[in-house]
Design a protein around this motif. Structure first.
Motif, PDB file in Angstrom:
ATOM      1  N   GLY A   1     -13.329  35.925 -27.133  1.00  0.00           N
ATOM      2  CA  GLY A   1     -14.627  35.287 -27.237  1.00  0.00           C
ATOM      3  C   GLY A   1     -15.091  34.600 -25.974  1.00  0.00           C
ATOM      4  N   LEU A   2     -14.632  35.101 -24.811  1.00  0.00           N
ATOM      5  CA  LEU A   2     -15.106  34.529 -23.545  1.00  0.00           C
ATOM      6  C   LEU A   2     -16.461  35.148 -23.226  1.00  0.00           C
ATOM      7  N   GLY A   3     -17.517  34.418 -23.525  1.00  0.00           N
ATOM      8  CA  GLY A   3     -18.853  34.804 -23.096  1.00  0.00           C
ATOM      9  C   GLY A   3     -19.141  34.006 -21.842  1.00  0.00           C
ATOM     10  N   SER A   4     -19.903  32.938 -22.014  1.00  0.00           N
ATOM     11  CA  SER A   4     -20.137  32.039 -20.880  1.00  0.00           C
ATOM     12  C   SER A   4     -18.927  31.144 -20.629  1.00  0.00           C
ATOM     13  N   CYS A   5     -17.995  31.120 -21.585  1.00  0.00           N
ATOM     14  CA  CYS A   5     -16.757  30.353 -21.410  1.00  0.00           C
ATOM     15  C   CYS A   5     -15.891  30.994 -20.327  1.00  0.00           C
ATOM     16  N   VAL A   6     -14.980  30.195 -19.772  1.00  0.00           N
ATOM     17  CA  VAL A   6     -14.054  30.701 -18.758  1.00  0.00           C
ATOM     18  C   VAL A   6     -12.624  30.492 -19.242  1.00  0.00           C
ATOM     19  N   GLY A   7     -11.847  31.555 -19.172  1.00  0.00           N
ATOM     20  CA  GLY A   7     -10.419  31.480 -19.451  1.00  0.00           C
ATOM     21  C   GLY A   7      -9.696  31.162 -18.152  1.00  0.00           C
TER      22      GLY A   7
ATOM     23  N   GLY B   1     -14.235  35.348 -17.182  1.00  0.00           N
ATOM     24  CA  GLY B   1     -15.296  34.908 -18.075  1.00  0.00           C
ATOM     25  C   GLY B   1     -16.497  34.420 -17.298  1.00  0.00           C
ATOM     26  N   GLY B   2     -17.218  33.501 -17.885  1.00  0.00           N
ATOM     27  CA  GLY B   2     -18.395  32.940 -17.219  1.00  0.00           C
ATOM     28  C   GLY B   2     -19.574  33.899 -17.163  1.00  0.00           C
ATOM     29  N   ALA B   3     -19.717  34.722 -18.194  1.00  0.00           N
ATOM     30  CA  ALA B   3     -20.820  35.683 -18.223  1.00  0.00           C
ATOM     31  C   ALA B   3     -22.140  34.980 -18.531  1.00  0.00           C
ATOM     32  N   GLN B   4     -23.203  35.606 -18.115  1.00  0.00           N
ATOM     33  CA  GLN B   4     -24.556  35.172 -18.495  1.00  0.00           C
ATOM     34  C   GLN B   4     -24.903  36.006 -19.719  1.00  0.00           C
ATOM     35  N   MET B   5     -24.728  35.434 -20.888  1.00  0.00           N
ATOM     36  CA  MET B   5     -24.824  36.205 -22.126  1.00  0.00           C
ATOM     37  C   MET B   5     -26.257  36.481 -22.581  1.00  0.00           C
ATOM     38  N   PHE B   6     -27.196  35.701 -22.111  1.00  0.00           N
ATOM     39  CA  PHE B   6     -28.584  35.877 -22.537  1.00  0.00           C
ATOM     40  C   PHE B   6     -29.471  35.851 -21.310  1.00  0.00           C
TER      41      PHE B   6
ATOM     42  N   GLY C   1     -22.637  29.981 -17.774  1.00  0.00           N
ATOM     43  CA  GLY C   1     -21.535  30.778 -17.240  1.00  0.00           C
ATOM     44  C   GLY C   1     -21.249  30.465 -15.783  1.00  0.00           C
ATOM     45  N   ASN C   2     -22.281  30.493 -14.948  1.00  0.00           N
ATOM     46  CA  ASN C   2     -22.106  30.189 -13.523  1.00  0.00           C
ATOM     47  C   ASN C   2     -21.634  28.759 -13.297  1.00  0.00           C
ATOM     48  N   ARG C   3     -22.186  27.824 -14.051  1.00  0.00           N
ATOM     49  CA  ARG C   3     -21.773  26.424 -13.912  1.00  0.00           C
ATOM     50  C   ARG C   3     -20.319  26.243 -14.332  1.00  0.00           C
ATOM     51  N   ASN C   4     -19.887  26.969 -15.376  1.00  0.00           N
ATOM     52  CA  ASN C   4     -18.489  26.904 -15.800  1.00  0.00           C
ATOM     53  C   ASN C   4     -17.570  27.440 -14.692  1.00  0.00           C
ATOM     54  N   ILE C   5     -17.938  28.566 -14.102  1.00  0.00           N
ATOM     55  CA  ILE C   5     -17.128  29.155 -13.023  1.00  0.00           C
ATOM     56  C   ILE C   5     -17.000  28.157 -11.871  1.00  0.00           C
TER      57      ILE C   5
ATOM     58  N   ILE D   1      -5.648  33.395  -7.460  1.00  0.00           N
ATOM     59  CA  ILE D   1      -5.128  34.663  -6.954  1.00  0.00           C
ATOM     60  C   ILE D   1      -6.101  35.797  -7.229  1.00  0.00           C
ATOM     61  N   SER D   2      -6.725  35.789  -8.403  1.00  0.00           N
ATOM     62  CA  SER D   2      -7.709  36.815  -8.729  1.00  0.00           C
ATOM     63  C   SER D   2      -8.611  36.312  -9.841  1.00  0.00           C
ATOM     64  N   SER D   3      -9.777  36.943  -9.936  1.00  0.00           N
ATOM     65  CA  SER D   3     -10.732  36.535 -10.962  1.00  0.00           C
ATOM     66  C   SER D   3     -11.587  37.717 -11.386  1.00  0.00           C
ATOM     67  N   ASP D   4     -12.116  37.621 -12.583  1.00  0.00           N
ATOM     68  CA  ASP D   4     -13.064  38.592 -13.123  1.00  0.00           C
ATOM     69  C   ASP D   4     -14.117  37.758 -13.839  1.00  0.00           C
ATOM     70  N   THR D   5     -15.153  37.370 -13.101  1.00  0.00           N
ATOM     71  CA  THR D   5     -16.136  36.434 -13.637  1.00  0.00           C
ATOM     72  C   THR D   5     -17.549  36.976 -13.498  1.00  0.00           C
ATOM     73  N   GLY D   6     -18.457  36.355 -14.243  1.00  0.00           N
ATOM     74  CA  GLY D   6     -19.867  36.707 -14.172  1.00  0.00           C
ATOM     75  C   GLY D   6     -20.192  37.905 -15.046  1.00  0.00           C
ATOM     76  N   GLY D   7     -21.235  38.604 -14.665  1.00  0.00           N
ATOM     77  CA  GLY D   7     -21.696  39.732 -15.464  1.00  0.00           C
ATOM     78  C   GLY D   7     -22.389  39.257 -16.716  1.00  0.00           C
ATOM     79  N   ASN D   8     -22.521  40.153 -17.686  1.00  0.00           N
ATOM     80  CA  ASN D   8     -23.181  39.754 -18.934  1.00  0.00           C
ATOM     81  C   ASN D   8     -22.472  40.297 -20.170  1.00  0.00           C
ATOM     82  N   SER D   9     -21.159  40.516 -20.059  1.00  0.00           N
ATOM     83  CA  SER D   9     -20.370  41.013 -21.187  1.00  0.00           C
ATOM     84  C   SER D   9     -19.249  40.047 -21.535  1.00  0.00           C
ATOM     85  N   GLY D  10     -18.959  39.984 -22.819  1.00  0.00           N
ATOM     86  CA  GLY D  10     -17.864  39.146 -23.292  1.00  0.00           C
ATOM     87  C   GLY D  10     -16.512  39.739 -22.937  1.00  0.00           C
TER      88      GLY D  10
END
Length: 165
Positions: free
Chosen positions: A28-34, A96-101, A113-117, A132-141
């Motif tokens: 359930g990581l939408g705009s949330c960040v893991g 995470g940190g997607a822009q869901m809407f 999402g961006n503010r969380n990142i 070390i690595s990240s997969d952030t942004g976009g618009n998918s959960g």
């Protein structure tokens, strides 16, 4: 062997710690960040599921500190150190940190999402934990799963499949 018994699930606005052979997962990581912080040589890791960037924006008493980047990462850091991880060996991976809407506005408050990142990166930097690595942004959960024995973060992204970082 059925490995599902070794999966520790992290809920929304939650944090857990594991040692290999356990793996740790959040969905359930939408705009949330893991946020995963780990000591690979000791095979221990903690994961926080961050919902919002800043606990100072909350006006409520007895707030859930695991909901916010600033407080959740501090708790994650303390927990993993208290359980034997070594400060110099800590590393992080984030997703995470997607822009869901989509909004017809440039208001910063809508860019959760961006503010969380940004808040997660800032807090990890405060603790001198390299990302070390990240997969952030976009618009998918996303759903993420981290294996502390290998240091691999599996990321399942809605509509695009699975990757590893």
């Amino acid at each position: 062997m059925n490995i599902t018994n070794n999966i520790v699930k992290v809920g929304i606005a939650d944090m857990k710690m594991v040692e290999a052979p356990e793996v740790i997962r959040t969905s359930g990581l939408g705009s949330c960040v893991g946020v995963v912080v780990y000591d690979l040589s000791l095979k221990i890791a903690g994961m926080a599921h961050v919902m919002l960037p800043d606990s100072n924006l909350s006006k409520r008493e007895n707030l859930n500190e695991l909901k916010y980047a600033d407080t959740a990462i501090d708790i994650l850091y303390s927990t993993i150190i208290d359980n034997g991880a070594r400060k110099f060996a800590l590393k992080a991976k984030i997703a995470g940190g997607a822009q869901m809407f989509s909004f017809n506005s440039t208001k910063d408050v809508l860019r959760v999402g961006n503010r969380n990142i940004e808040a997660v990166i800032e807090r990890l930097n405060k603790h001198r934990i390299p990302i070390i690595s990240s997969d952030t942004g976009g618009n998918s959960g996303r759903t993420i799963e981290f294996d502390p024995s290998t240091g691999v973060l599996k990321i399942k992204t809605v509509n695009t499949g699975e990757t590893e970082i």
